[in-house]
Design a protein around this motif. Structure first.
Motif, PDB file in Angstrom:
ATOM      1  N   GLY A  77       0.777  -1.240   0.000  1.00 41.31           N
ATOM      2  CA  GLY A  77       0.000   0.000   0.000  1.00 41.31           C
ATOM      3  C   GLY A  77       0.802   1.281   0.000  1.00 41.31           C
ATOM      4  N   GLY A  78       2.138   1.164   0.067  1.00 44.93           N
ATOM      5  CA  GLY A  78       2.987   2.341  -0.027  1.00 44.93           C
ATOM      6  C   GLY A  78       2.754   3.352   1.089  1.00 44.93           C
ATOM      7  N   PRO A  79       3.073   4.623   0.839  1.00 53.13           N
ATOM      8  CA  PRO A  79       2.918   5.663   1.855  1.00 53.13           C
ATOM      9  C   PRO A  79       1.491   5.766   2.396  1.00 53.13           C
ATOM     10  N   ASP A  80       0.495   5.487   1.575  1.00 56.73           N
ATOM     11  CA  ASP A  80      -0.893   5.558   2.054  1.00 56.73           C
ATOM     12  C   ASP A  80      -1.154   4.535   3.150  1.00 56.73           C
ATOM     13  N   PHE A  81      -0.512   3.362   3.043  1.00 54.63           N
ATOM     14  CA  PHE A  81      -0.647   2.347   4.081  1.00 54.63           C
ATOM     15  C   PHE A  81      -0.070   2.861   5.397  1.00 54.63           C
ATOM     16  N   VAL A 134      11.059   1.941  -2.150  1.00 63.74           N
ATOM     17  CA  VAL A 134      11.608   3.236  -1.746  1.00 63.74           C
ATOM     18  C   VAL A 134      12.825   3.530  -2.614  1.00 63.74           C
ATOM     19  N   ASP A 135      12.804   4.671  -3.286  1.00 65.08           N
ATOM     20  CA  ASP A 135      13.920   5.086  -4.132  1.00 65.08           C
ATOM     21  C   ASP A 135      14.695   6.211  -3.445  1.00 65.08           C
ATOM     22  N   PRO A 136      15.994   6.325  -3.703  1.00 66.84           N
ATOM     23  CA  PRO A 136      16.773   7.423  -3.118  1.00 66.84           C
ATOM     24  C   PRO A 136      16.610   8.720  -3.913  1.00 66.84           C
ATOM     25  N   THR A 137      15.350   9.067  -4.188  1.00 66.90           N
ATOM     26  CA  THR A 137      15.036  10.293  -4.927  1.00 66.90           C
ATOM     27  C   THR A 137      14.217  11.217  -4.030  1.00 66.90           C
ATOM     28  N   GLU A 138      14.222  12.496  -4.352  1.00 70.25           N
ATOM     29  CA  GLU A 138      13.493  13.454  -3.535  1.00 70.25           C
ATOM     30  C   GLU A 138      12.000  13.142  -3.509  1.00 70.25           C
ATOM     31  N   ALA A 139      11.436  12.816  -4.668  1.00 68.05           N
ATOM     32  CA  ALA A 139       9.992  12.556  -4.748  1.00 68.05           C
ATOM     33  C   ALA A 139       9.598  11.348  -3.904  1.00 68.05           C
ATOM     34  N   SER A 140      10.354  10.255  -4.025  1.00 65.94           N
ATOM     35  CA  SER A 140      10.033   9.040  -3.275  1.00 65.94           C
ATOM     36  C   SER A 140      10.218   9.234  -1.784  1.00 65.94           C
ATOM     37  N   LEU A 141      11.348   9.826  -1.385  1.00 65.61           N
ATOM     38  CA  LEU A 141      11.627  10.013   0.040  1.00 65.61           C
ATOM     39  C   LEU A 141      10.653  10.999   0.674  1.00 65.61           C
ATOM     40  N   LYS A 142      10.271  12.053  -0.048  1.00 62.34           N
ATOM     41  CA  LYS A 142       9.286  13.004   0.478  1.00 62.34           C
ATOM     42  C   LYS A 142       7.956  12.311   0.723  1.00 62.34           C
ATOM     43  N   SER A 143       7.574  11.447  -0.195  1.00 60.97           N
ATOM     44  CA  SER A 143       6.307  10.738  -0.060  1.00 60.97           C
ATOM     45  C   SER A 143       6.309   9.814   1.150  1.00 60.97           C
ATOM     46  N   TRP A 144       7.366   9.036   1.311  1.00 57.59           N
ATOM     47  CA  TRP A 144       7.436   8.081   2.411  1.00 57.59           C
ATOM     48  C   TRP A 144       7.617   8.762   3.764  1.00 57.59           C
ATOM     49  N   PHE A 145       8.590   9.685   3.856  1.00 62.52           N
ATOM     50  CA  PHE A 145       8.824  10.353   5.138  1.00 62.52           C
ATOM     51  C   PHE A 145       7.687  11.307   5.479  1.00 62.52           C
ATOM     52  N   GLY A 146       7.050  11.853   4.456  1.00 63.16           N
ATOM     53  CA  GLY A 146       5.866  12.680   4.685  1.00 63.16           C
ATOM     54  C   GLY A 146       4.721  11.878   5.279  1.00 63.16           C
ATOM     55  N   ALA A 147       4.700  10.582   4.947  1.00 64.01           N
ATOM     56  CA  ALA A 147       3.663   9.694   5.494  1.00 64.01           C
ATOM     57  C   ALA A 147       3.940   9.323   6.939  1.00 64.01           C
ATOM     58  N   GLY A 148       5.230   9.468   7.378  1.00 66.06           N
ATOM     59  CA  GLY A 148       5.534   9.227   8.784  1.00 66.06           C
ATOM     60  C   GLY A 148       6.500   8.110   9.098  1.00 66.06           C
ATOM     61  N   ILE A 149       7.229   7.591   8.089  1.00 71.48           N
ATOM     62  CA  ILE A 149       8.195   6.531   8.400  1.00 71.48           C
ATOM     63  C   ILE A 149       9.371   7.102   9.190  1.00 71.48           C
ATOM     64  N   VAL A 150      10.100   6.223   9.894  1.00 69.22           N
ATOM     65  CA  VAL A 150      11.268   6.663  10.667  1.00 69.22           C
ATOM     66  C   VAL A 150      12.575   6.329   9.960  1.00 69.22           C
TER      67      VAL A 150
END
Length: 223
Positions: free
Chosen positions: A145-149, A168-184
């Protein structure tokens, strides 16, 4: 060399990216891991995926016990307690698995070793937390489910610390999406330590990519 469990967890969250890597040659592993450490990611996940991988791991941990004791060696792809015990005896300071195994959790707790099991549902995450897992691995990250999960889990369970691997990709778009969702933190393998860099023996290139990724995560977090 055993390291404090809380210090290991703090290091994993602080660097934000956990390089995931395996190579059958211990010398290559040492060079790659040193490059990751020099780039700001001292906690590395060595995957248990090749023949005699535990022997390679032992050679690498012995190397860093002398060459750079600040390196935090972890092991991934662990599915059973006997294998976890073997790697802990060989110097593993954290254990990661593709799924949740209560026996591995109990073994790691007994030795005060951090365990991040792979979870794909809220129920599995809750069971992992009951077993003492501070950081749960969401795996495979993009398929569940990705960042939405992540956002959906943190709604009713805001205390949850999630580390996705896969997707998870080491790109700004991917990292912003995941860390914006709340991962540590996020586990990243071949997209961080790419085959072309390995084939070229470009360890400076690996160090730069890791350093850039760590810096990008810090910027996204506002640090």
């Amino acid at each position: 060399m055993s390291k404090d469990r809380l210090a290991v967890l703090a290091a994993m969250m602080d660097q934000g990216v956990i390089p995931v890597f395996y190579h059958p040659d211990a010398e290559v592993c040492a060079k790659v891991i040193q490059a990751c450490a020099d780039g700001g990611a001292k906690a590395i996940e060595f995957t248990n995926r090749g023949d005699f991988a535990a022997h390679v791991f032992l050679d690498v941990t012995r190397h860093f016990a002398k060459a750079d004791p600040s390196v935090i060696m972890g092991v991934g792809s662990i599915v059973d307690a006997p294998t976890a015990g073997l790697y802990i005896a060989n110097g593993a300071n954290f254990v990661v698995g593709p799924m949740l195994n209560p026996e591995v959790a109990r073994l790691c707790n007994r030795r005060m070793i951090a365990y991040s099991p792979g979870c794909g549902s809220v129920t599995e995450i809750s069971e992992a937390q009951e077993l003492g897992c501070e950081i749960v691995k969401v795996f495979p990250g993009s398929q569940v489910g990705g960042p939405d999960f992540v956002k959906s889990v943190l709604g009713p369970m805001p205390w949850t610390k999630i580390m996705p691997t896969g997707g998870v990709d080491p790109t700004e778009a991917s990292l912003k999406s995941w860390f914006g969702a709340g991962i540590v933190a996020a586990g990243i393998g071949s997209k961080l330590i790419s085959q072309d860099l390995l084939d070229a023996g470009d360890y400076a290139g690996i160090e730069k990519r890791v350093r850039d990724t760590v810096a990008l995560i810090r910027a996204i977090r506002g640090k």
